[in-house]
Motif scaffolding. Structure first.
Motif, PDB file in Angstrom:
ATOM      1  N   SER A 130       0.739  -1.717   0.031  1.00  0.00           N
ATOM      2  CA  SER A 130       0.169   0.014   0.145  1.00  0.00           C
ATOM      3  C   SER A 130       0.818   1.428   0.145  1.00  0.00           C
ATOM      4  N   GLY A 131       2.206   1.214   0.833  1.00  0.00           N
ATOM      5  CA  GLY A 131       2.984   2.434   0.833  1.00  0.00           C
ATOM      6  C   GLY A 131       3.246   2.878  -0.435  1.00  0.00           C
ATOM      7  N   TYR A 132       3.810   1.150  -1.033  1.00  0.00           N
ATOM      8  CA  TYR A 132       4.312   1.986  -2.472  1.00  0.00           C
ATOM      9  C   TYR A 132       3.332   1.998  -3.606  1.00  0.00           C
ATOM     10  N   ILE A 133       2.268   1.538  -3.739  1.00  0.00           N
ATOM     11  CA  ILE A 133       1.705   2.673  -4.029  1.00  0.00           C
ATOM     12  C   ILE A 133       0.098   3.974  -3.733  1.00  0.00           C
ATOM     13  N   ARG A 134       1.143   4.688  -3.337  1.00  0.00           N
ATOM     14  CA  ARG A 134       0.202   5.740  -2.662  1.00  0.00           C
ATOM     15  C   ARG A 134       1.364   6.584  -3.038  1.00  0.00           C
ATOM     16  N   SER A 135       2.659   6.224  -2.367  1.00  0.00           N
ATOM     17  CA  SER A 135       3.930   6.661  -3.507  1.00  0.00           C
ATOM     18  C   SER A 135       3.980   7.100  -4.544  1.00  0.00           C
ATOM     19  N   LEU A 136       3.821   6.023  -5.983  1.00  0.00           N
ATOM     20  CA  LEU A 136       3.356   5.904  -7.220  1.00  0.00           C
ATOM     21  C   LEU A 136       2.052   6.836  -7.500  1.00  0.00           C
ATOM     22  N   SER A 149      -5.521   5.812   4.485  1.00  0.00           N
ATOM     23  CA  SER A 149      -4.520   5.374   4.094  1.00  0.00           C
ATOM     24  C   SER A 149      -3.810   4.653   5.537  1.00  0.00           C
ATOM     25  N   GLY A 150      -4.905   4.883   6.417  1.00  0.00           N
ATOM     26  CA  GLY A 150      -4.068   3.897   7.082  1.00  0.00           C
ATOM     27  C   GLY A 150      -3.427   4.554   8.137  1.00  0.00           C
ATOM     28  N   ARG A 151      -3.747   6.438   8.139  1.00  0.00           N
ATOM     29  CA  ARG A 151      -3.396   6.983   9.272  1.00  0.00           C
ATOM     30  C   ARG A 151      -4.519   7.756   9.416  1.00  0.00           C
ATOM     31  N   GLU A 152      -4.580   8.542  10.915  1.00  0.00           N
ATOM     32  CA  GLU A 152      -5.266   9.008  11.640  1.00  0.00           C
ATOM     33  C   GLU A 152      -5.807  10.393  10.897  1.00  0.00           C
ATOM     34  N   GLY A 153      -6.806  11.031  10.346  1.00  0.00           N
ATOM     35  CA  GLY A 153      -7.469  12.059   9.808  1.00  0.00           C
ATOM     36  C   GLY A 153      -7.868  12.774  10.835  1.00  0.00           C
ATOM     37  N   ALA A 154      -8.645  13.434  10.004  1.00  0.00           N
ATOM     38  CA  ALA A 154      -9.754  14.969  10.995  1.00  0.00           C
ATOM     39  C   ALA A 154     -10.180  14.272  12.169  1.00  0.00           C
ATOM     40  N   THR A 155     -11.397  12.519  11.167  1.00  0.00           N
ATOM     41  CA  THR A 155     -12.042  12.248  12.510  1.00  0.00           C
ATOM     42  C   THR A 155     -11.233  11.913  13.561  1.00  0.00           C
ATOM     43  N   GLY A 156     -10.346  11.941  13.390  1.00  0.00           N
ATOM     44  CA  GLY A 156      -9.510  10.231  14.329  1.00  0.00           C
ATOM     45  C   GLY A 156      -9.338   8.614  13.950  1.00  0.00           C
ATOM     46  N   PHE A 157     -10.159   8.698  12.481  1.00  0.00           N
ATOM     47  CA  PHE A 157     -10.490   7.445  11.983  1.00  0.00           C
ATOM     48  C   PHE A 157      -9.081   6.757  11.257  1.00  0.00           C
TER      49      PHE A 157
END
Length: 507
Positions: A130-136, A149-157
């Motif tokens: 997933s990290g490689y695809i996001r980089s591309l 993307s697996g990182r917490e957004g503004a909603t904390g999810f």
């Protein structure tokens, strides 16, 4: 009680179970398919990431020797796997082998261990993909929202939708059939090997001799940590692994060992191989040999292109080409890494579903999961169950700290298989062995010692997590597996004992 825990399932019965129509897998794989599977799962995160890390932190340009040391450890185990896989061509790999030699409880332990190993391996690699695809995508100007993307957004999810989607798609492919899986793997492996060859051939023109000096940098001692993050051998004996120097090469070998994990998964496909006695040893040993040659060549080229002190830890191959002014090659390598990790995920998921299937067929897990699909002849129920669970786990968790559990699980399996070869040679000398591990018991003993040495170099917290998983496994076995085992039911039927109401009494 103790004799029941170590009752063995003879080889003939294991093979006979594979012929039951509703539990029989389709035999469609050749030696080439097995070799492709092996190369497909071995070449992945290790070669695309670990080369820079161990060169920069542990071995310098001598990282190529670290790959050789790790390959020797794997080769010792591979010789033992080759004998077992050709003698007992049944799904389950080390689980099945230990059931035939060590007994039911040790078999359960190794099967439980393999489930953890393959599950975490699949999830970790899916997140890396997933990290490689996001980089591309970022390079193309497309940016996924943080919460997808697996990182917490503004909603904390935060949920890694790409990692989860990959696992689900691969689950569908595995359900549809092994031959389709083999064809997909062949195409992807061809792309991946082409990228590795590109690194070797193109990178060789940019290598300079000055970058190889010193080939083995001077030894630097590692500060004692005194915590669970320290290697177990440091806490037990006060010995801290060294960076650089000769001992740095061995320290690096315990790290790059992760790059070779996967050849043992070839053994899980023994039951689906047309001529396992001939093709299993070729697939196991052939894939290991091919990958070792490629690993050593890549590490030599990359440390020649860029000084080991300047190598990138995250993407050493791609960044080395950027450093010499060729970003186009760097883009191709990133694309190849993303494509290559696809097969790693698929084959890890394949291995896990086959181990789960074999344990279910033996009654140690619910027999519901041992039914194969009437059309595709694949173990669709455990494949779907595990695929969904791993998709959810990979979506919510990075699992970066748990990745070392994959190493310790694999090394533990190596030890069990090596011991099983020695035991089965003594208990069943009459078995026909199409492939025989040479110099028994010397080779198996060396395999045990080498695997144990690498295990001791893993952090103590990895051992602690592994122990917790094993304790859970013991609880499951004594609460369910021990009484539902087909061997237990067969013994109960022979002595006239009754089984629990509503239970499956199939012997």
């Amino acid at each position: 009680m103790s004799s029941a825990l170590f009752r063995t399932k003879n080889v003939e019965q294991s093979i006979q179970d594979t012929e039951e129509p509703e539990h029989a897998l389709r035999k469609s794989l050749s030696a080439l398919d097995l070799t492709v599977f092996g190369v497909g799962v071995i070449i992945g995160t290790g070669i695309f990431v670990l080369t820079g890390k161990v060169a920069k932190e542990n071995a310098g340009p001598a990282v190529s020797l670290a790959f050789v040391v790790a390959a020797v450890v794997c080769a010792l185990a591979a010789l033992c796997y080759a004998e077992f896989a050709s003698t007992v061509p049944v799904a389950g790999s080390a689980y099945t082998f230990s059931y035939a030699s060590l007994g039911e409880l040790p078999a359960w332990i190794i099967g439980w261990d393999l489930i953890l190993e393959f599950a975490l391996g699949t999830a970790v690699v899916a997140v890396g993909w997933s990290g490689y695809i996001r980089s591309l995508l970022d390079n193309a100007g497309w940016h996924l929202p943080a919460y997808l993307s697996g990182r917490e957004g503004a909603t904390g999810f935060g949920f890694d939708v790409l990692a989860a989607a990959l696992v689900l798609v691969l689950t569908c492919i595995l359900v549809l059939g092994m031959k389709l899986s083999a064809r997909v793997t062949s195409i992807v492996v061809a792309i991946k090997v082409a990228v590795v060859l590109l690194v070797i051939i193109a990178g060789a023109f940019f290598a300079t001799s000055s970058n190889y000096k010193p080939f083995v940098p001077p030894t630097q001692s590692v500060a004692a940590e005194g915590t669970l993050k320290a290697p177990l051998i440091q806490l037990m004996f006060g010995w801290a692994p060294a960076n650089f120097g000769v001992m740095g090469i061995f320290t690096a070998a315990s790290v790059v060992f992760f790059a070779f994990i996967g050849f043992d998964i070839v053994a899980t496909a023994a039951e689906e191989t047309r001529h396992p006695q001939r093709d299993m040893p070729r697939g196991i040993l052939g894939s290991l040999l091919i990958c070792t040659v490629l690993y050593v060549a890549v590490s030599i080229v990359v440390t020649g292109m860029q000084n080991y002190k300047d190598l990138s830890v995250d993407a050493p191959l791609a960044d080395a080409f950027k450093a010499v002014g060729h970003p186009f090659y760097a883009g191709l390598i990133s694309f190849g890494a993303a494509i290559g990790l696809t097969t790693v995920c698929m084959i890890l998921l394949l291995g896990q579903s086959r181990v789960f299937f074999a344990m279910s067929r033996d009654g140690l897990l619910p027999r519901f999961f041992s039914q194969v699909h009437p059309r595709f002849r694949t173990p669709h129920r455990p494949t779907i169950l595990l695929g969904v669970i791993i998709a959810i786990v990979s979506g919510f968790t990075s699992l970066s700290e748990l990745a070392e559990l994959v190493n310790i699980g694999t090394l533990f399996a190596f030890i069990v298989v090596a011991l099983s070869v020695v035991i089965l040679r003594r208990t069943r000398p009459d078995l026909h062995r199409a492939f025989r591990t040479p110099w028994v018991p010397v080779i198996p003993i060396l395999s045990v010692c080498a695997s144990l040495w690498l295990m001791l170099n893993l952090p103590a917290e990895t051992w602690l997590r592994f122990a917790i998983w094993m304790v859970i496994g013991f609880a499951v076995y004594f609460l369910y597996g021990r009484t539902h085992s087909r061997l237990a039911r067969g013994e109960a039927a022979a002595t006239g004992e009754t089984t629990r109401p509503g239970s499956d009494t199939t012997p």
